[in-house]
Design a protein around this motif. Structure first.
Motif, PDB file in Angstrom:
ATOM      1  N   GLU A 206       4.723  -0.268   0.071  1.00 16.45           N
ATOM      2  CA  GLU A 206       3.390   0.343  -0.069  1.00 16.45           C
ATOM      3  C   GLU A 206       2.302  -0.023  -0.863  1.00 16.45           C
ATOM      4  O   GLU A 206       2.786  -0.508  -2.360  1.00 16.45           O
ATOM      5  N   TYR A 207       1.179  -0.806  -1.036  1.00 17.01           N
ATOM      6  CA  TYR A 207      -0.136  -1.015  -1.975  1.00 17.01           C
ATOM      7  C   TYR A 207      -1.547  -0.886  -0.726  1.00 17.01           C
ATOM      8  O   TYR A 207      -1.310  -1.420   0.312  1.00 17.01           O
TER       9      TYR A 207
ATOM     10  N   ALA B 255      -9.440  -1.025  -4.818  1.00 17.26           N
ATOM     11  CA  ALA B 255      -9.938  -0.943  -3.749  1.00 17.26           C
ATOM     12  C   ALA B 255     -10.265  -0.744  -2.584  1.00 17.26           C
ATOM     13  O   ALA B 255     -10.263   0.013  -2.236  1.00 17.26           O
ATOM     14  N   GLY B 256     -11.197  -1.409  -1.839  1.00 14.49           N
ATOM     15  CA  GLY B 256     -11.337  -1.368  -0.458  1.00 14.49           C
ATOM     16  C   GLY B 256      -9.801  -0.849   0.729  1.00 14.49           C
ATOM     17  O   GLY B 256      -8.968  -1.170  -0.026  1.00 14.49           O
ATOM     18  N   PRO B 257     -10.691  -0.223   1.502  1.00 16.08           N
ATOM     19  CA  PRO B 257      -9.599  -0.401   2.575  1.00 16.08           C
ATOM     20  C   PRO B 257      -9.135  -1.693   3.385  1.00 16.08           C
ATOM     21  O   PRO B 257      -9.694  -3.058   3.268  1.00 16.08           O
ATOM     22  N   GLN B 258      -7.361  -1.871   3.022  1.00 21.90           N
ATOM     23  CA  GLN B 258      -7.151  -3.412   3.741  1.00 21.90           C
ATOM     24  C   GLN B 258      -7.241  -2.560   5.142  1.00 21.90           C
ATOM     25  O   GLN B 258      -6.648  -2.478   6.006  1.00 21.90           O
ATOM     26  N   TYR B 259      -6.961  -4.301   5.597  1.00 15.79           N
ATOM     27  CA  TYR B 259      -7.245  -4.478   6.505  1.00 15.79           C
ATOM     28  C   TYR B 259      -5.621  -4.209   7.252  1.00 15.79           C
ATOM     29  O   TYR B 259      -5.153  -5.016   6.776  1.00 15.79           O
TER      30      TYR B 259
ATOM     31  N   THR C 272       1.372  -1.047   4.078  1.00 15.84           N
ATOM     32  CA  THR C 272       2.873  -1.292   4.472  1.00 15.84           C
ATOM     33  C   THR C 272       2.570  -2.616   4.401  1.00 15.84           C
ATOM     34  O   THR C 272       1.638  -2.892   5.466  1.00 15.84           O
ATOM     35  N   TRP C 273       3.464  -3.419   3.851  1.00 13.25           N
ATOM     36  CA  TRP C 273       3.443  -4.980   3.262  1.00 13.25           C
ATOM     37  C   TRP C 273       5.375  -5.014   3.628  1.00 13.25           C
ATOM     38  O   TRP C 273       5.656  -4.392   3.374  1.00 13.25           O
ATOM     39  N   ALA C 274       5.383  -6.264   4.396  1.00 15.33           N
ATOM     40  CA  ALA C 274       6.579  -6.510   5.618  1.00 15.33           C
ATOM     41  C   ALA C 274       7.319  -8.019   4.922  1.00 15.33           C
ATOM     42  O   ALA C 274       5.426  -8.683   4.240  1.00 15.33           O
ATOM     43  N   PHE C 275       8.676  -8.133   4.436  1.00 16.40           N
ATOM     44  CA  PHE C 275       8.658  -9.058   3.654  1.00 16.40           C
ATOM     45  C   PHE C 275      10.541  -9.468   4.049  1.00 16.40           C
ATOM     46  O   PHE C 275      10.612  -9.079   4.529  1.00 16.40           O
ATOM     47  N   SER C 276      10.274 -10.970   4.233  1.00 12.60           N
ATOM     48  CA  SER C 276      10.971 -11.775   4.612  1.00 12.60           C
ATOM     49  C   SER C 276      12.498 -11.678   3.765  1.00 12.60           C
ATOM     50  O   SER C 276      13.573 -12.328   4.225  1.00 12.60           O
ATOM     51  N   SER C 277      11.861 -11.114   1.843  1.00 15.09           N
ATOM     52  CA  SER C 277      13.649 -11.134   1.506  1.00 15.09           C
ATOM     53  C   SER C 277      13.262  -9.969   0.708  1.00 15.09           C
ATOM     54  O   SER C 277      12.174  -9.395   0.337  1.00 15.09           O
ATOM     55  N   GLU C 278      14.314  -9.950   0.346  1.00 12.28           N
ATOM     56  CA  GLU C 278      14.446  -8.236  -1.411  1.00 12.28           C
ATOM     57  C   GLU C 278      13.339  -8.697  -2.092  1.00 12.28           C
ATOM     58  O   GLU C 278      12.558  -7.928  -2.872  1.00 12.28           O
ATOM     59  N   GLU C 279      13.658  -9.259  -1.993  1.00 15.56           N
ATOM     60  CA  GLU C 279      13.189 -10.702  -3.245  1.00 15.56           C
ATOM     61  C   GLU C 279      11.671 -10.773  -3.407  1.00 15.56           C
ATOM     62  O   GLU C 279      11.179 -10.511  -4.330  1.00 15.56           O
ATOM     63  N   ASN C 280      11.213 -11.163  -2.346  1.00 14.44           N
ATOM     64  CA  ASN C 280      10.302 -11.030  -1.760  1.00 14.44           C
ATOM     65  C   ASN C 280       9.364  -9.866  -2.954  1.00 14.44           C
ATOM     66  O   ASN C 280       8.226 -10.088  -2.918  1.00 14.44           O
ATOM     67  N   ARG C 281       9.414  -8.903  -1.997  1.00 14.49           N
ATOM     68  CA  ARG C 281       9.587  -7.724  -2.143  1.00 14.49           C
ATOM     69  C   ARG C 281       9.562  -6.982  -3.080  1.00 14.49           C
ATOM     70  O   ARG C 281       8.458  -6.804  -3.706  1.00 14.49           O
ATOM     71  N   ASP C 282      10.508  -7.504  -4.367  1.00 16.82           N
ATOM     72  CA  ASP C 282      10.576  -7.671  -5.406  1.00 16.82           C
ATOM     73  C   ASP C 282       9.323  -7.868  -6.956  1.00 16.82           C
ATOM     74  O   ASP C 282       9.035  -7.617  -7.399  1.00 16.82           O
ATOM     75  N   LYS C 283       8.894  -9.265  -6.146  1.00 13.08           N
ATOM     76  CA  LYS C 283       8.351 -10.127  -6.844  1.00 13.08           C
ATOM     77  C   LYS C 283       6.646  -9.092  -6.512  1.00 13.08           C
ATOM     78  O   LYS C 283       5.859  -9.284  -7.157  1.00 13.08           O
ATOM     79  N   PHE C 284       6.816  -8.887  -5.517  1.00 14.31           N
ATOM     80  CA  PHE C 284       4.623  -8.208  -4.606  1.00 14.31           C
ATOM     81  C   PHE C 284       5.380  -7.384  -5.504  1.00 14.31           C
ATOM     82  O   PHE C 284       3.777  -6.895  -6.469  1.00 14.31           O
ATOM     83  N   LEU C 285       6.190  -5.915  -6.018  1.00 12.43           N
ATOM     84  CA  LEU C 285       5.513  -4.955  -6.191  1.00 12.43           C
ATOM     85  C   LEU C 285       5.584  -5.191  -8.349  1.00 12.43           C
ATOM     86  O   LEU C 285       5.005  -3.838  -9.088  1.00 12.43           O
ATOM     87  N   GLU C 286       6.414  -6.546  -8.826  1.00 14.88           N
ATOM     88  CA  GLU C 286       5.777  -6.464 -10.054  1.00 14.88           C
ATOM     89  C   GLU C 286       4.218  -6.646 -10.532  1.00 14.88           C
ATOM     90  O   GLU C 286       3.922  -6.243 -11.584  1.00 14.88           O
ATOM     91  N   ASN C 287       3.561  -7.707  -9.456  1.00 11.20           N
ATOM     92  CA  ASN C 287       2.527  -7.329  -9.768  1.00 11.20           C
ATOM     93  C   ASN C 287       1.175  -8.172  -7.976  1.00 11.20           C
ATOM     94  O   ASN C 287       1.384  -9.010  -7.897  1.00 11.20           O
ATOM     95  N   PRO C 288       1.756  -7.147  -7.217  1.00 11.56           N
ATOM     96  CA  PRO C 288       1.188  -6.637  -5.721  1.00 11.56           C
ATOM     97  C   PRO C 288      -0.180  -7.417  -6.253  1.00 11.56           C
ATOM     98  O   PRO C 288      -1.149  -7.769  -4.579  1.00 11.56           O
ATOM     99  N   ALA C 289      -1.642  -7.237  -6.949  1.00 11.53           N
ATOM    100  CA  ALA C 289      -2.785  -7.765  -6.784  1.00 11.53           C
ATOM    101  C   ALA C 289      -2.600  -9.503  -6.747  1.00 11.53           C
ATOM    102  O   ALA C 289      -3.813  -9.971  -6.442  1.00 11.53           O
ATOM    103  N   TYR C 290      -1.689  -9.970  -7.252  1.00 10.44           N
ATOM    104  CA  TYR C 290      -2.153 -11.194  -7.789  1.00 10.44           C
ATOM    105  C   TYR C 290      -1.535 -11.755  -6.209  1.00 10.44           C
ATOM    106  O   TYR C 290      -1.034 -13.030  -6.188  1.00 10.44           O
ATOM    107  N   TYR C 291      -0.518 -11.393  -5.500  1.00 12.45           N
ATOM    108  CA  TYR C 291       0.054 -11.806  -4.097  1.00 12.45           C
ATOM    109  C   TYR C 291      -0.554 -11.187  -3.144  1.00 12.45           C
ATOM    110  O   TYR C 291      -0.638 -11.726  -2.141  1.00 12.45           O
ATOM    111  N   ALA C 292      -1.989 -10.309  -3.157  1.00 10.00           N
ATOM    112  CA  ALA C 292      -2.274 -10.146  -1.936  1.00 10.00           C
ATOM    113  C   ALA C 292      -3.472 -10.921  -1.892  1.00 10.00           C
ATOM    114  O   ALA C 292      -3.950 -11.451  -2.393  1.00 10.00           O
ATOM    115  N   PRO C 293      -3.981 -10.399  -0.103  1.00 11.96           N
ATOM    116  CA  PRO C 293      -5.555 -11.824  -0.430  1.00 11.96           C
ATOM    117  C   PRO C 293      -6.139 -10.937  -0.922  1.00 11.96           C
ATOM    118  O   PRO C 293      -6.583  -9.782  -1.033  1.00 11.96           O
TER     119      PRO C 293
END
Length: 172
Positions: A65-66, A20-24, A70-91
């Motif tokens: 990190e993705y 991907a290009g540089p993240q904002y 650095t991406w911040a999350f409101s819960s560890e569960e949300n961070r773990d979901k993100f890490l499973e498929n970051p491209a799905y959640y990232a804008p």
């Protein structure tokens, strides 16, 4: 042999994500201004023409990190979901304004001006821009998709988000 080489190349293309290009990243030092990108999936989306609910701020002590950010999350569960498929959640468009990309440029995306369309998260920069975006969401996405390959390698925006006040993610 030629078929084998093509099969290996195709397998490799699917095995490794496209770069991907540089993240904002704004002054908070976090992608999406420190908002939890997984939490958008749990919010009730407003009808087109109505203001969306505000996103959920992430916590400075729950991060991942993705795409060079650095991406911040409101819960560890949300961070773990993100890490499973970051491209799905990232804008889309590395967090840049989707309407701006449809016009051929990179400007910041505001985490409170969001919409999920066909299971993809899009951000825009200002309320006025949201109005333009919503006049033709499919057409704007189509134009943005056409523009993105040409501008993706460009540097991330260094602009601030107008009329947006964001504190760093919550520290608990």
């Amino acid at each position: 042999m030629k078929r084998f080489a093509l099969a290996v190349a195709a397998t490799a293309a699917f095995a490794f994500p496209a770069l991907a290009g540089p993240q904002y990243v704004d002054g908070t030092g976090f992608a999406v201004s420190g908002y939890d990108v997984v939490a958008y999936r749990d919010l009730q989306q407003a009808a087109v023409g109505q203001m969306q609910p505000q996103g959920a701020k992430g916590r400075a002590d729950i991060t991942a990190e993705y795409n060079g950010a650095t991406w911040a999350f409101s819960s560890e569960e949300n961070r773990d979901k993100f890490l499973e498929n970051p491209a799905y959640y990232a804008p889309q468009y590395d967090g840049h304004c989707a309407y701006g990309v449809s016009k051929g440029g990179k400007v910041p995306g505001n985490p409170n001006l969001w919409r999920i369309v066909e299971d993809k998260l899009y951000l825009n920069i200002t309320r006025n821009v949201v109005g333009f975006w919503e006049e033709d969401i499919p057409g704007n996405i189509n134009r943005a998709e056409g523009n993105w390959p040409g501008i993706e390698p460009d540097a991330a925006s260094t602009n601030v988000i107008p009329n947006f006040t964001s504190d760093a993610p919550v520290t608990n």
